[in-house]
Structures are given as C-alpha cells and as structure tokens.
Design an enzyme around this catalytic site. Structure first.
Site, PDB file in Angstrom:
ATOM      1  CE1 TYR A  16     -51.857 -38.034 -52.329  1.00 35.12           C
ATOM      2  CE2 TYR A  16     -51.032 -39.469 -50.591  1.00 35.12           C
ATOM      3  CZ  TYR A  16     -52.033 -38.671 -51.101  1.00 35.12           C
ATOM      4  OH  TYR A  16     -53.186 -38.491 -50.388  1.00 35.12           O
ATOM      5  CB  SER A  34     -52.276 -37.840 -47.157  1.00 33.37           C
ATOM      6  OG  SER A  34     -52.279 -39.252 -47.104  1.00 33.37           O
TER       7      SER A  34
END
Length: 279
Positions: free
Chosen positions: A170, A157
């Site tokens: 995350y 990401s």
C-alpha cells in the site's frame, strides 16, 4: 447561482461507496454530471468486503436526487478495455469529460514485508497504482479532444507522503501515485489539463471501519468498535481527530476540480489532520 463545476462531467472510479460516493455527491451538488465505475466484486487478498450492487444503486439514487445525470458501469480498474468502454459510453451519453477522479483502491494485506506474499503485493499495486494509470490513460484523450483543459485527481494517502510499517504494498503504491501525478502534470500542462493528488488521513469508510482492522488495532477486545479503535487511529494524526469524514476529502477534490484551482497542478495535497506534519 451556478455551481462551482456547473455543466461539467466527472469520471470517478470506486464510486459505489466511501470516498467515491462522497466525490460523486459533492460534485453533483455543484452542478456536475457523473460517469462512475466500481468493481462490485471481492478481491481475495483483501480481508474486508468490497462494494455491492446495492451500494452502487444508493450512489446513483443520491446523484439523481440532486437533479444530475449519472452513467455507471461495473468495471475493474485493472481492466483497460472495461475502463475505456465505460468512459467512452459515458462521454457519448453525457457529451463531454472535464474531471477525472482516480479514486478506486484497497488497503491490501497488513503483514511484515518478509511475510507478505507476492500475490498480495502485486494485487495492491495493480489496483492502487496501475488502476490509476489506466484510469488516466483511457480518460485523458477525451480531455485533450475537448479542448477545454480539465482536472485529473489521483487518490493517494497520507502514507503516500510518509512511512509506515507492515503495509509495504500500500505504501509503495501510494508513493508511486505521486510520481505518476507529477509525470502527468508535466505531460499535459500544454493542454491546460491539471493533475494533482489528494492524501487523506484516516477516513471513516469501510476501508478503515471493518472488523479485520478494528481487531488488529484492538486485539485486547473481543469485538472492538470503531470508537474502540479511535485512540490508536488518532495517534497517526496531529490534530485530536481520529477520523475525518469522506466529505472532507470530497471538498478538496471539488476545489481541485473547479476553476478556483485553475493554476494548481503537480501538487500533493494532504487532507490528513496534520499527519504528514508530525515529526
């Protein structure tokens, strides 16, 4: 004219929808057959719905319409035995393995770190980081045995390259994938197996476009749409584009999977409308 991955076989996790489906379709358009897995079940620390059997059927039909073969299985990326069985079965049916796209992931629980439960922390690390480790672990022996090299692509990401509050699990998992990618790149270069990671920005998938996240981004509205949330999302990107499409990430995956990238390994590639270039 032959496709860019003609005759190759790709193993993709999280294939039922979103980026996973886009990768399967884009690689199939360029000649690859697909081995795909998805959980098709809910994760209790995630506040948006997971993919369904109908989603997986839609991906399967899309690949078949392109004239390519696809072998699918229901498997949790946290389950090493299930993953191994899925890839072993797929390779036995399709004859080889050349490309691995460790794509399955969740966004996890949005909370201040001192309010984040250990269960929520552990779940996102188990799926987003350990799941990619296990995907690579069960697939790499097939790439090595094939003797043709190969390409492994881990989906990280933009938050695997920069900081962000309220998403400690995350962000930590996605940063960890960069370390895993670089370790694998060093270990398997001798076999001409390339390992890279992709780092998407805000992608228009159910991970972004769901009622929970829209409500968090626009608490001033009763039922905000993705367009209502766009201004907040767009602030993360450098380019004036609040959302990119899954196919934009799939195009980068295709490039890294193809022989055009045959000497590219150990690279963290952002597809993030400039988010990681912001000061």
């Amino acid at each position: 004219m032959a496709g860019r991955v003609e005759g190759k076989v790709a193993f993709i996790t999280g294939v039922a929808r979103g980026q996973g489906r886009a990768h399967a379709i884009r690689l199939a358009e360029e000649g690859a057959d697909i081995i795909g897995v998805d959980l098709l079940g809910e994760v209790d620390t995630v506040d948006y719905p997971m993919a369904t059997p109908d989603d997986l059927a839609e991906t399967t039909a899309a690949v078949a319409r392109l004239g390519r073969r696809i072998v699918t299985a229901v498997a949790d990326v946290r389950d090493e035995d299930a993953l191994r069985a899925a890839v072993d079965t797929g390779v036995a049916e399709l004859g080889r393995l050349d490309i691995v796209v460790a794509n399955a992931g969740i966004s996890g629980t949005a909370a201040a770190t001192d309010q984040l439960s250990l269960r929520a922390w552990q779940t996102v690390l188990d799926i987003d980081l350990t799941g990619c480790f296990l995907t690579a672990k069960v697939a790499l022996p097939h790439l090595v045995a094939g003797g043709r090299g190969g390409s492994v692509i881990l989906t990280s990401s933009m938050l695997g390259l920069k900081g962000q509050g309220w998403m400690a699990g995350y962000v930590s998992a996605k940063h960890g994938l960069v370390g895993l990618m670089r370790s694998l790149a060093n270990e398997f270069a001798h076999a001409l197996i390339r390992v890279n990671s992709v780092h998407p920005g805000n992608v228009r998938t159910p991970m972004i476009d769901n009622a929970s996240l829209r409500g968090m981004l626009r608490p001033d509205l009763e039922s905000p749409t993705i367009d209502d949330a766009a201004a907040v999302l767009g602030a993360l990107h450098l380019m004036p584009v609040p959302l990119i499409e899954a196919v934009d990430v799939a195009n980068a995956v295709l490039f890294l999977a193809s022989d055009e990238a045959r000497y590219i390994t150990g690279v963290a590639l952002p597809i993030d409308a400039g988010a990681t270039a912001k000061g």
